[in-house]
Write a protein that holds these residues in place. Structure first.
Motif, PDB file in Angstrom:
ATOM      1  N   ARG A 162     -30.878 -37.855  68.421  1.00 31.24           N
ATOM      2  CA  ARG A 162     -29.836 -38.538  67.892  1.00 31.24           C
ATOM      3  C   ARG A 162     -28.829 -38.071  67.186  1.00 31.24           C
ATOM      4  NH1 ARG A 162     -28.954 -43.588  69.926  1.00 31.24           N
ATOM      5  NH2 ARG A 162     -30.558 -45.005  69.117  1.00 31.24           N
TER       6      ARG A 162
ATOM      7  N   ASN B  46     -25.251 -40.915  67.569  1.00 34.03           N
ATOM      8  CA  ASN B  46     -25.745 -42.421  67.673  1.00 34.03           C
ATOM      9  C   ASN B  46     -26.619 -42.608  66.508  1.00 34.03           C
ATOM     10  OD1 ASN B  46     -24.007 -42.914  69.760  1.00 34.03           O
ATOM     11  ND2 ASN B  46     -25.802 -43.151  71.084  1.00 34.03           N
TER      12      ASN B  46
ATOM     13  N   GLN C 225     -33.722 -50.152  72.146  1.00 34.11           N
ATOM     14  CA  GLN C 225     -33.790 -49.727  73.539  1.00 34.11           C
ATOM     15  C   GLN C 225     -34.135 -48.416  73.733  1.00 34.11           C
ATOM     16  OE1 GLN C 225     -34.114 -52.108  75.751  1.00 34.11           O
ATOM     17  NE2 GLN C 225     -33.592 -53.833  74.230  1.00 34.11           N
ATOM     18  N   ASP C 226     -34.243 -47.683  72.750  1.00 31.98           N
ATOM     19  CA  ASP C 226     -34.478 -46.097  72.927  1.00 31.98           C
ATOM     20  C   ASP C 226     -35.824 -45.754  73.432  1.00 31.98           C
ATOM     21  OD1 ASP C 226     -34.190 -43.291  72.914  1.00 31.98           O
ATOM     22  OD2 ASP C 226     -33.289 -43.254  71.062  1.00 31.98           O
TER      23      ASP C 226
ATOM     24  N   PHE D  41     -36.819 -37.243  68.104  1.00 31.01           N
ATOM     25  CA  PHE D  41     -35.939 -38.222  68.235  1.00 31.01           C
ATOM     26  C   PHE D  41     -34.732 -38.178  67.203  1.00 31.01           C
ATOM     27  CE2 PHE D  41     -34.781 -42.294  66.015  1.00 31.01           C
ATOM     28  CZ  PHE D  41     -34.256 -43.052  67.032  1.00 31.01           C
TER      29      PHE D  41
END
Length: 68
Positions: free
Chosen positions: A63, A68, A2-3, A59
């Motif tokens: 992260r 996460n 869902q990112d 990204f």
């Protein structure tokens, strides 16, 4: 999955693939005009590939910051 940043990076990678295939197809024709067209596509690919790598690195960095 869902990112949104991951989805954007994946779409950018698919864009690079499409541009690469267009350039290879133009090169396959073998005429002088197709060589110019293929060269144009390959320049676009380099720019798109740079953008995709920047998005992937962004990204990974985001992260890493969020854990996460």
């Amino acid at each position: 999955m869902q990112d949104p940043l991951l989805i954007i990076a994946l779409v950018a990678c698919l864009g690079v693939l499409v541009i690469l295939l267009l350039g290879i197809n133009a090169f396959r024709k073998g005429t002088a005009e197709s060589a110019k067209e293929s060269n144009k596509y390959m320049r676009w690919r380099l720019m798109a590939q740079f953008g995709a790598v920047v998005l992937i690195m962004l990204f990974v960095w985001v992260r890493g910051q969020t854990g996460n």
